[in-house]
Design an enzyme around this catalytic site. Structure first.
Site, short mmCIF file in Angstrom:
data_model
loop_
_atom_site.label_atom_id
_atom_site.label_comp_id
_atom_site.label_asym_id
_atom_site.label_seq_id
_atom_site.Cartn_x
_atom_site.Cartn_y
_atom_site.Cartn_z
N GLU A 85 0.78 -1.31 0.12
CA GLU A 85 0.28 -0.02 -0.08
C GLU A 85 0.88 1.36 0.04
O GLU A 85 0.84 2.24 0.82
CB GLU A 85 -1.03 0.05 0.89
N GLU A 144 -5.54 -8.16 -0.41
CA GLU A 144 -6.37 -7.96 0.50
C GLU A 144 -7.68 -7.55 0.30
O GLU A 144 -8.18 -6.73 -0.45
CB GLU A 144 -5.58 -6.96 1.44
O1 AHR Z 1 -5.26 -6.08 6.86
C1 AHR Z 1 -5.27 -4.85 7.88
C2 AHR Z 1 -4.41 -3.81 7.04
O2 AHR Z 1 -5.47 -3.10 5.97
C3 AHR Z 1 -3.14 -4.02 6.34
O3 AHR Z 1 -2.16 -4.03 7.10
C4 AHR Z 1 -2.92 -3.02 5.43
O4 AHR Z 1 -2.51 -3.36 4.33
C5 AHR Z 1 -4.46 -2.52 4.86
O5 AHR Z 1 -4.62 -1.28 5.12
#
Ligand code: AHR
Length: 499
Positions: free
Chosen positions: A175, A294
């Site tokens: 990210e 994610e």
């Molecule tokens: O999954 C929780 C968090 O969400 C992760 O660390 C991050 O990559 C995202 O913003």
């Protein structure tokens, strides 16, 4: 007024593409109680000699999770992998700046890769491009993948693993488009650093697959220019670009939450279009894959106040219900509908932290409601994805527009013997009579309809959310089946070739 009907036509000729098994992946981050107290807890009676919780391992094996991303997430942007290798008593305690927790480093790369081997899953490792660069990234690849005779590969051997681990999938940071990320920087700067890291990592092991950071969600102001800038620089050196997305409270309305998959569909299609624009610009024949590494439901309104610098404090421990399971089902369908482009996907996360599995001290690990649609992704995310012709009643959602009540995906197994149709009903109150047209599946019969519908826990369910129950099978008339898809439910219908 008559009840609105739906019609689903499934035909083996309507192939979207081969489903990559890695679509059913998950994610383990050093965050809250995901690692410590989740997959690893040497003090718990349920743990084995290595400190791995056997009940958690059992559920992960039951799911058949194909790939697990590790060690972050935001955590990775402040992480030194060297802290987590070697004798545990020599490892430093560090301030984890991402989550403002105490990191003991008792669990590190070797433990994670040993856990993956026991869980029967592949590791997807992320390197730190927030506060470190190409050299540290290449050294981690050398530590895990080099055959021997170099400083880092010999250290791995001294630490008990002479054979290379052969980790294939690598994330080039996490990210990096997000201002919250340690080391966040403009797209052009990240692209330059990712390119340098990619080249150095590939110099160590040319066989690895690399994922560049895309956007943290589709609402980021820099989306999709971020992807275009990064790929313009890195196109030849990377294999995939990442997408992240979470849906949950606070939300504008329950209807908008239930329509989350519309955003996921659009997000995937926009990233694919951006990749293909850069491909055309570069006159390239190579196609970039999408790594949705994610995704999940995450309700951010239920977090207790966070006291900093504690070891493994409970964080992001969402409890999920039927509504959440239905939304996760629609997100599963969105991934399957885009199986031609999405090659890797990771449900974030696996244990305790926004997770399908909960592990508490002194009690068997248990399944949350979202475990079930996720299990179906892993189970049926195989073979070919099929485009289903869907005609469904629709309802209007303020701020979203007209939303089909039924959300549908289908796959046919690699051996061509089994058809699976996944259906989410996202109406809170409308049972939908549905014609399932299987005329093109001569010689097949419906063998099961598993239904996750609002229900009370049944005796014998034990801890956790009761799994789907078998629904009565409808009679077939000229290749068409009439089924009822209850309000707020998740269904999997399986047809097999008659023997
Ligand atoms: O999954 C929780 C968090 O969400 C992760 O660390 C991050 O990559 C995202 O913003």
């Amino acid at each position: 007024m008559s009840t609105p009907r739906a019609r689903l036509v499934v035909d083996p000729a309507f192939r979207i593409g081969r489903v990559d098994r890695r679509l059913g992946g998950s994610f383990v981050e050093h965050l809250g109680r995901c690692v410590y107290g989740g997959i690893w807890d040497p003090e718990d009676p349920a743990s084995d000699a290595k400190g791995f919780r056997s009940d958690v391992l059992g559920l992960v094996r039951e799911l058949g999770v194909p790939v697990v991303r590790y060690p972050g997430g935001n955590f990775v942007s402040g992480y030194r992998f060297e802290d987590g290798i070697g004798p545990p008593e020599d490892r430093p305690r560090r301030a984890d700046l991402a989550w403002r927790s105490m990191e003991t480093n008792r669990f590190g790369t070797d433990e994670a890769l040993a856990w993956c081997a026991e869980a029967g899953t592949e590791a997807m490792l992320a390197v730190n491009l927030g506060t470190r660069g190409a050299l540290a990234a290449a050294e981690l690849v050398e530590y895990t993948n080099h055959p021997g005779g170099t400083y880092w590969s010999e250290l791995r051997a001294a630490n008990g693993h002479p054979e290379p681990y052969g980790v294939r999938l690598w994330c080039l940071g996490n990210e990096m488009d997000g201002p919250w990320q340690i080391g966040h920087r403009p797209a052009a700067d990240y692209a330059r650093d990712a390119l340098a890291a990619a080249r150095a990592m590939r110099a160590v092991d040319p066989t690895i697959e690399l994922v560049a950071c895309g956007s943290s969600n589709s609402a980021m102001p820099s989306f999709p220019a971020w992807e275009a800038t990064v790929l313009d620089v890195c196109y030849d050196e990377v294999d995939h670009i990442s997408l992240h997305s979470y849906y949950g409270r606070p939300y504008p309305s329950q209807g908008a939450f239930l329509a989350s998959a519309l955003d996921m569909d659009r997000f995937i299609e926009t990233v694919a279009a951006t990749c293909d624009h850069i491909r055309a610009k570069h006159r390239s024949t190579k196609r970039i894959g999408l790594s949705f590494d994610e995704w999940n439901v995450w309700h951010r309104d239920s977090e207790p106040e966070h006291r900093p610098w504690l070891e493994a404090p409970p964080m992001l421990e969402n409890r999920y219900d039927q509504l959440d399971a239905v939304v996760v089902g629609t997100l599963v369908n969105s991934l399957l509908r885009h199986a031609d482009r999405v090659k890797v996907a990771c449900l974030a996360q696996l244990v305790n932290v926004i997770a399908p599995i909960v592990a508490e001290p002194g009690r068997p690990a248990w399944r949350q409601s979202i475990f079930w649609p996720y299990r179906d992704l892993v189970r049926y995310g195989e073979g070919d994805s099929l485009r289903v012709a869907v005609s469904s009643p629709e309802h209007d959602v303020v701020g979203v527009g007209s939303v089909p009540v039924l959300d549908v995906a289908a796959t046919v197994s690699a051996d061509g013997e089994e058809l699976r149709v996944m259906v989410a009903n996202r109406s809170p109150d409308l049972d939908v009579p549905t014609s399932l047209d299987l005329r093109a599946w001569d010689g097949f019969e419906l063998v099961s309809h598993q239904l996750l519908a609002p229900s009370a826990p049944r005796p014998g369910d034990g801890f956790g959310w009761p799994g789907p129950a078998a629904a009565p099978l409808p009679a077939e008339r000229s290749g068409t089946l009439e089924v009822s898809i209850p309000a707020m439910s998740w269904s999997t219908l399986v047809a097999r070739r008659r023997r």
